[in-house]
Write a protein that holds these residues in place. Structure first.
Motif, PDB file in Angstrom:
ATOM      1  N   PHE A  64       0.742  -1.175  -0.006  1.00 24.30           N
ATOM      2  CA  PHE A  64      -0.151  -0.104   0.071  1.00 24.30           C
ATOM      3  C   PHE A  64       0.945   1.316  -0.070  1.00 24.30           C
ATOM      4  O   PHE A  64       0.595   2.125  -0.789  1.00 24.30           O
ATOM      5  CB  PHE A  64      -0.811  -0.046   1.270  1.00 24.30           C
ATOM      6  CG  PHE A  64      -1.770   1.059   1.268  1.00 24.30           C
ATOM      7  CD1 PHE A  64      -2.881   1.377   0.513  1.00 24.30           C
ATOM      8  CD2 PHE A  64      -1.661   2.271   2.278  1.00 24.30           C
ATOM      9  CE1 PHE A  64      -3.743   2.476   0.608  1.00 24.30           C
ATOM     10  CE2 PHE A  64      -2.225   3.438   2.270  1.00 24.30           C
ATOM     11  CZ  PHE A  64      -3.497   3.537   1.474  1.00 24.30           C
ATOM     12  N   VAL A  65       1.798   1.393   1.014  1.00 22.30           N
ATOM     13  CA  VAL A  65       2.542   2.663   1.149  1.00 22.30           C
ATOM     14  C   VAL A  65       3.465   2.699  -0.180  1.00 22.30           C
ATOM     15  O   VAL A  65       3.471   3.789  -0.740  1.00 22.30           O
ATOM     16  CB  VAL A  65       3.464   2.759   2.463  1.00 22.30           C
ATOM     17  CG1 VAL A  65       4.154   3.827   2.371  1.00 22.30           C
ATOM     18  CG2 VAL A  65       2.560   2.769   3.527  1.00 22.30           C
ATOM     19  N   LEU A 111       3.221   1.799  -3.197  1.00 26.10           N
ATOM     20  CA  LEU A 111       2.427   1.927  -4.307  1.00 26.10           C
ATOM     21  C   LEU A 111       1.908   3.494  -4.188  1.00 26.10           C
ATOM     22  O   LEU A 111       1.720   4.101  -5.409  1.00 26.10           O
ATOM     23  CB  LEU A 111       1.012   1.012  -4.265  1.00 26.10           C
ATOM     24  CG  LEU A 111       0.109   1.270  -5.681  1.00 26.10           C
ATOM     25  CD1 LEU A 111       0.852   0.935  -6.729  1.00 26.10           C
ATOM     26  CD2 LEU A 111      -1.094   0.477  -5.298  1.00 26.10           C
ATOM     27  N   LEU A 112       1.390   4.173  -3.027  1.00 27.61           N
ATOM     28  CA  LEU A 112       1.007   5.363  -3.011  1.00 27.61           C
ATOM     29  C   LEU A 112       2.160   6.464  -3.293  1.00 27.61           C
ATOM     30  O   LEU A 112       1.894   7.380  -3.945  1.00 27.61           O
ATOM     31  CB  LEU A 112       0.448   5.835  -1.620  1.00 27.61           C
ATOM     32  CG  LEU A 112      -0.978   4.967  -1.522  1.00 27.61           C
ATOM     33  CD1 LEU A 112      -1.353   5.502   0.031  1.00 27.61           C
ATOM     34  CD2 LEU A 112      -1.846   5.691  -2.488  1.00 27.61           C
ATOM     35  N   ARG A 113       3.263   5.871  -2.867  1.00 24.52           N
ATOM     36  CA  ARG A 113       4.529   6.765  -3.239  1.00 24.52           C
ATOM     37  C   ARG A 113       4.695   6.860  -4.498  1.00 24.52           C
ATOM     38  O   ARG A 113       5.049   8.038  -5.091  1.00 24.52           O
ATOM     39  CB  ARG A 113       5.725   6.258  -2.263  1.00 24.52           C
ATOM     40  CG  ARG A 113       5.465   6.534  -0.747  1.00 24.52           C
ATOM     41  CD  ARG A 113       6.656   5.939   0.024  1.00 24.52           C
ATOM     42  NE  ARG A 113       7.870   6.515  -0.282  1.00 24.52           N
ATOM     43  CZ  ARG A 113       9.133   6.338   0.166  1.00 24.52           C
ATOM     44  NH1 ARG A 113       9.257   5.173   0.789  1.00 24.52           N
ATOM     45  NH2 ARG A 113      10.031   6.696  -0.356  1.00 24.52           N
ATOM     46  N   ARG A 117       2.619   6.225  -7.003  1.00 27.93           N
ATOM     47  CA  ARG A 117       1.673   7.219  -7.733  1.00 27.93           C
ATOM     48  C   ARG A 117       1.803   8.479  -7.519  1.00 27.93           C
ATOM     49  O   ARG A 117       1.600   9.515  -8.241  1.00 27.93           O
ATOM     50  CB  ARG A 117       0.339   6.804  -7.109  1.00 27.93           C
ATOM     51  CG  ARG A 117      -0.201   5.418  -7.735  1.00 27.93           C
ATOM     52  CD  ARG A 117      -1.595   4.896  -7.288  1.00 27.93           C
ATOM     53  NE  ARG A 117      -1.851   3.921  -7.911  1.00 27.93           N
ATOM     54  CZ  ARG A 117      -2.885   3.180  -7.323  1.00 27.93           C
ATOM     55  NH1 ARG A 117      -3.483   3.430  -6.212  1.00 27.93           N
ATOM     56  NH2 ARG A 117      -3.494   1.826  -7.959  1.00 27.93           N
ATOM     57  N   LEU A 118       2.060   8.976  -6.312  1.00 22.94           N
ATOM     58  CA  LEU A 118       2.280  10.532  -5.951  1.00 22.94           C
ATOM     59  C   LEU A 118       3.383  10.865  -6.863  1.00 22.94           C
ATOM     60  O   LEU A 118       3.351  12.010  -7.366  1.00 22.94           O
ATOM     61  CB  LEU A 118       2.524  10.542  -4.565  1.00 22.94           C
ATOM     62  CG  LEU A 118       2.619  12.043  -3.983  1.00 22.94           C
ATOM     63  CD1 LEU A 118       1.096  12.761  -4.229  1.00 22.94           C
ATOM     64  CD2 LEU A 118       2.853  11.975  -2.261  1.00 22.94           C
ATOM     65  N   LEU A 139      -3.137  15.679  -3.420  1.00 23.46           N
ATOM     66  CA  LEU A 139      -3.742  14.524  -2.669  1.00 23.46           C
ATOM     67  C   LEU A 139      -5.121  14.082  -3.142  1.00 23.46           C
ATOM     68  O   LEU A 139      -5.625  12.943  -3.047  1.00 23.46           O
ATOM     69  CB  LEU A 139      -3.901  15.059  -1.205  1.00 23.46           C
ATOM     70  CG  LEU A 139      -4.410  14.114  -0.213  1.00 23.46           C
ATOM     71  CD1 LEU A 139      -3.313  13.017  -0.033  1.00 23.46           C
ATOM     72  CD2 LEU A 139      -4.414  14.947   1.242  1.00 23.46           C
ATOM     73  N   LEU A 178      -4.652  11.833  -6.138  1.00 24.64           N
ATOM     74  CA  LEU A 178      -4.319  10.679  -5.530  1.00 24.64           C
ATOM     75  C   LEU A 178      -5.345   9.673  -4.945  1.00 24.64           C
ATOM     76  O   LEU A 178      -5.292   8.520  -5.226  1.00 24.64           O
ATOM     77  CB  LEU A 178      -3.057  10.818  -4.668  1.00 24.64           C
ATOM     78  CG  LEU A 178      -2.580   9.440  -3.858  1.00 24.64           C
ATOM     79  CD1 LEU A 178      -1.683   8.842  -5.012  1.00 24.64           C
ATOM     80  CD2 LEU A 178      -1.519   9.958  -2.836  1.00 24.64           C
ATOM     81  N   LEU A 179      -6.119  10.245  -4.158  1.00 25.29           N
ATOM     82  CA  LEU A 179      -7.195   9.634  -3.725  1.00 25.29           C
ATOM     83  C   LEU A 179      -8.243   9.258  -4.569  1.00 25.29           C
ATOM     84  O   LEU A 179      -8.744   8.092  -4.671  1.00 25.29           O
ATOM     85  CB  LEU A 179      -7.895  10.436  -2.444  1.00 25.29           C
ATOM     86  CG  LEU A 179      -7.091  10.702  -1.408  1.00 25.29           C
ATOM     87  CD1 LEU A 179      -7.806  11.479  -0.386  1.00 25.29           C
ATOM     88  CD2 LEU A 179      -6.817   9.342  -0.443  1.00 25.29           C
ATOM     89  N   SER A 217      -6.738   6.236  -6.533  1.00 22.73           N
ATOM     90  CA  SER A 217      -6.654   4.885  -5.728  1.00 22.73           C
ATOM     91  C   SER A 217      -7.858   4.326  -5.488  1.00 22.73           C
ATOM     92  O   SER A 217      -8.201   3.115  -5.582  1.00 22.73           O
ATOM     93  CB  SER A 217      -6.235   5.279  -4.411  1.00 22.73           C
ATOM     94  OG  SER A 217      -4.772   5.837  -4.340  1.00 22.73           O
ATOM     95  N   ASP A 240      -9.015   2.625  -8.610  1.00 23.54           N
ATOM     96  CA  ASP A 240      -8.237   1.481  -8.852  1.00 23.54           C
ATOM     97  C   ASP A 240      -8.686   0.389  -8.097  1.00 23.54           C
ATOM     98  O   ASP A 240      -8.747  -0.983  -8.589  1.00 23.54           O
ATOM     99  CB  ASP A 240      -6.841   1.723  -8.687  1.00 23.54           C
ATOM    100  CG  ASP A 240      -5.670   0.523  -9.034  1.00 23.54           C
ATOM    101  OD1 ASP A 240      -5.551   0.370  -9.960  1.00 23.54           O
ATOM    102  OD2 ASP A 240      -5.344  -0.115  -7.943  1.00 23.54           O
TER     103      ASP A 240
END
Length: 295
Positions: A145-146, A148-150, A152-153, A183, A186-187, A190, A193
């Protein structure tokens, strides 16, 4: 590339990391903890995961040092008072306790970097997907999770910079406004997805009937041998810990940092267990260099 420790069956690999996490939490002797940290760092070096280690240290060291500095201000146990801060004693024991706690947590984080490199999602699901399919999937999704978010950001930031949206430039109000836009994007991505993933899993029949495996692994003789060695060493480490070895007294006064008598045998068993993947990786590097020099 599956070589070295990664080329073994997922079971002995997971067994090693589970044992290291357990020992890292139940052992607090400074020599043991520092040894485990050095061997874990050496393992990451051999696995070529230095970039992940540098990123973790960049984030963790300031927080860890802040904990070491703040702990004596709230914990006043200990006989050796160094000075008074706002009429409250700052003791040597509290500083050492904070330092040992920081190193112990760093050991867990460093081990987790190596765990992520060796126990890929397919290997983890191979072990637990059939027994605990929902929990296994939840753990794998949490692990990615973390990162992947990094990623994508970083991608979103690179694209939005071309439109003048950059949190690194402008006054504080503009940077906060740009950060909220990033943000929000990104949300949105996410959540979209996550919906697509859930629909795809439902369409493929996840959770209905017997679960198949994405990748098959076979236990070979060397996997059984490694499992037996790790089990014997871990049993020795836990036995010595139950007998009282591998511990260090911090309160009310600091104990002596020594290794004497049976504790030397306990330390040797501990080092051998933690060094098993290091030996395997070092042998792999030596064989590769020998082959290159001979070809």
């Amino acid at each position: 590339m599956n070589s070295g420790f990664r080329s073994f069956h997922p079971f002995p690999c997971f067994f090693f990391y589970a044992g290291c996490f357990t020992l890292g939490m139940i052992v607090n002797h400074p020599v043991y903890v520092v040894t485990l940290l050095l061997l874990s760092a050496l393992l990451i070096l051999l696995e070529r995961e230095l970039a992940a280690l540098a990123s973790t240290l960049k984030f963790y060291l300031p927080i860890g040092m802040l904990y070491v500095l703040l702990n004596p201000l709230f914990a006043h146990r200990g006989r050796h008072i160094l000075f008074y801060f706002w009429d409250q004693p700052v003791t040597l024991e509290s500083i050492v306790y904070g330092l040992l706690s920081m190193i112990s947590l760093l050991v867990i984080l460093v081990l987790f970097i190596s765990f992520n490199a060796v126990m890929t999602p397919s290997r983890f699901l191979y072990l637990f997907g059939s027994v605990f399919p929902k929990i296994g999937l939840l753990v794998v999704m949490s692990m990615r999770f973390v990162p992947l978010l990094r990623r994508r950001l970083a991608d979103i930031s690179a694209v939005q910079k071309t439109k003048g949206i950059d949190i690194g430039h402008g006054n504080l109000r503009k940077r906060m406004k740009d950060g909220m836009k990033l943000l929000q994007i990104l949300l949105t991505i996410s959540l979209e997805d996550a919906l697509q993933t859930a629909d795809a899993m439902k369409a493929k029949g996840y959770g209905s009937g017997a679960r198949s495996r994405y990748e098959e692994f076979a236990m070979r003789s060397r996997d059984w041998g490694l499992s037996a060695v790790l089990a014997a060493l871990l049993a020795g480490c836990i036995t010595f810990r139950i007998l009282g070895y591998g511990t260090y007294r911090v309160f009310p006064s600091l104990g002596t940092v020594t290794l004497q008598g049976w504790e030397m045998l306990s330390y040797g068993c501990f080092v051998l267990f933690a060094a098993v993947p290091v030996i395997i990786e070092a042998r792999e590097v030596w064989l590769w260099r020998s082959w290159k020099s001979g070809s």
